[in-house]
Design a protein around this motif. Structure first.
Motif, PDB file in Angstrom:
ATOM      1  N   VAL A  44       0.737   4.605  -8.501  1.00 30.18           N
ATOM      2  CA  VAL A  44      -0.480   4.933  -9.247  1.00 30.18           C
ATOM      3  C   VAL A  44      -0.480   6.410  -9.629  1.00 30.18           C
ATOM      4  CG1 VAL A  44      -2.991   5.150  -9.057  1.00 30.18           C
ATOM      5  CG2 VAL A  44      -1.858   3.055  -8.299  1.00 30.18           C
ATOM      6  N   LEU A  45      -0.068   7.271  -8.708  1.00 30.91           N
ATOM      7  CA  LEU A  45      -0.019   8.707  -9.012  1.00 30.91           C
ATOM      8  C   LEU A  45       1.012   8.995 -10.101  1.00 30.91           C
ATOM      9  CD1 LEU A  45      -0.323  10.256  -5.449  1.00 30.91           C
ATOM     10  CD2 LEU A  45      -2.049  10.212  -7.243  1.00 30.91           C
ATOM     11  N   GLY A  48       2.145   1.422  -3.616  1.00 28.93           N
ATOM     12  CA  GLY A  48       1.080   1.448  -4.612  1.00 28.93           C
ATOM     13  C   GLY A  48       0.540   2.830  -4.908  1.00 28.93           C
ATOM     14  N   THR A  49       0.295   3.617  -3.882  1.00 27.23           N
ATOM     15  CA  THR A  49      -0.298   4.942  -4.077  1.00 27.23           C
ATOM     16  C   THR A  49       0.623   5.860  -4.877  1.00 27.23           C
ATOM     17  OG1 THR A  49      -1.564   4.703  -2.049  1.00 27.23           O
ATOM     18  CG2 THR A  49      -1.321   6.928  -2.910  1.00 27.23           C
ATOM     19  N   PRO A  50       1.896   6.006  -4.505  1.00 28.91           N
ATOM     20  CA  PRO A  50       2.762   6.864  -5.332  1.00 28.91           C
ATOM     21  C   PRO A  50       2.960   6.312  -6.745  1.00 28.91           C
ATOM     22  CG  PRO A  50       3.785   6.458  -3.204  1.00 28.91           C
ATOM     23  CD  PRO A  50       2.582   5.584  -3.283  1.00 28.91           C
ATOM     24  N   LYS A 105       0.830  -1.208   0.000  1.00 35.84           N
ATOM     25  CA  LYS A 105       0.000   0.000   0.000  1.00 35.84           C
ATOM     26  C   LYS A 105       0.860   1.252   0.000  1.00 35.84           C
ATOM     27  CE  LYS A 105      -4.045  -1.967   2.211  1.00 35.84           C
ATOM     28  NZ  LYS A 105      -4.940  -1.928   3.352  1.00 35.84           N
ATOM     29  N   SER A 106       2.005   1.234   0.659  1.00 40.85           N
ATOM     30  CA  SER A 106       2.847   2.426   0.718  1.00 40.85           C
ATOM     31  C   SER A 106       3.530   2.675  -0.632  1.00 40.85           C
ATOM     32  CB  SER A 106       3.886   2.306   1.822  1.00 40.85           C
ATOM     33  OG  SER A 106       4.769   1.232   1.545  1.00 40.85           O
TER      34      SER A 106
END
Length: 80
Positions: free
Chosen positions: A12-13, A8-10, A5-6
């Protein structure tokens, strides 16, 4: 250990940012193609208009020379 999760978000961005910049480049390319097509169409229309104007002036000029003037027609009617 890194959590998914840590990261994945960057990730995806970052992918979204690359996609957006890719879309902007595609949009610019499409705009250039459309501008070139519009210019080509304008040139074709201008050339067609010039040819039509020339043909019209030639047609009206040659017809005007072929038609007798009003005074010539009056003279020939009086001869009869």
């Amino acid at each position: 250990m890194l959590h998914f999760k840590s990261i994945g978000t960057p990730l995806v961005l970052a992918l979204a940012l690359f996609a957006i910049s890719g879309c902007e480049q595609a949009e610019k390319s499409a705009q250039q193609v459309l501008n070139q097509a519009a210019q080509s169409a304008k040139d074709a229309i201008d050339k067609t208009n010039e040819a039509a104007q020339q043909a019209l002036s030639e047609a009206t000029g040659s017809q005007a020379q072929k038609k007798p003037s009003d005074t010539e027609r009056d003279d020939s009617a009086q001869d009869i």
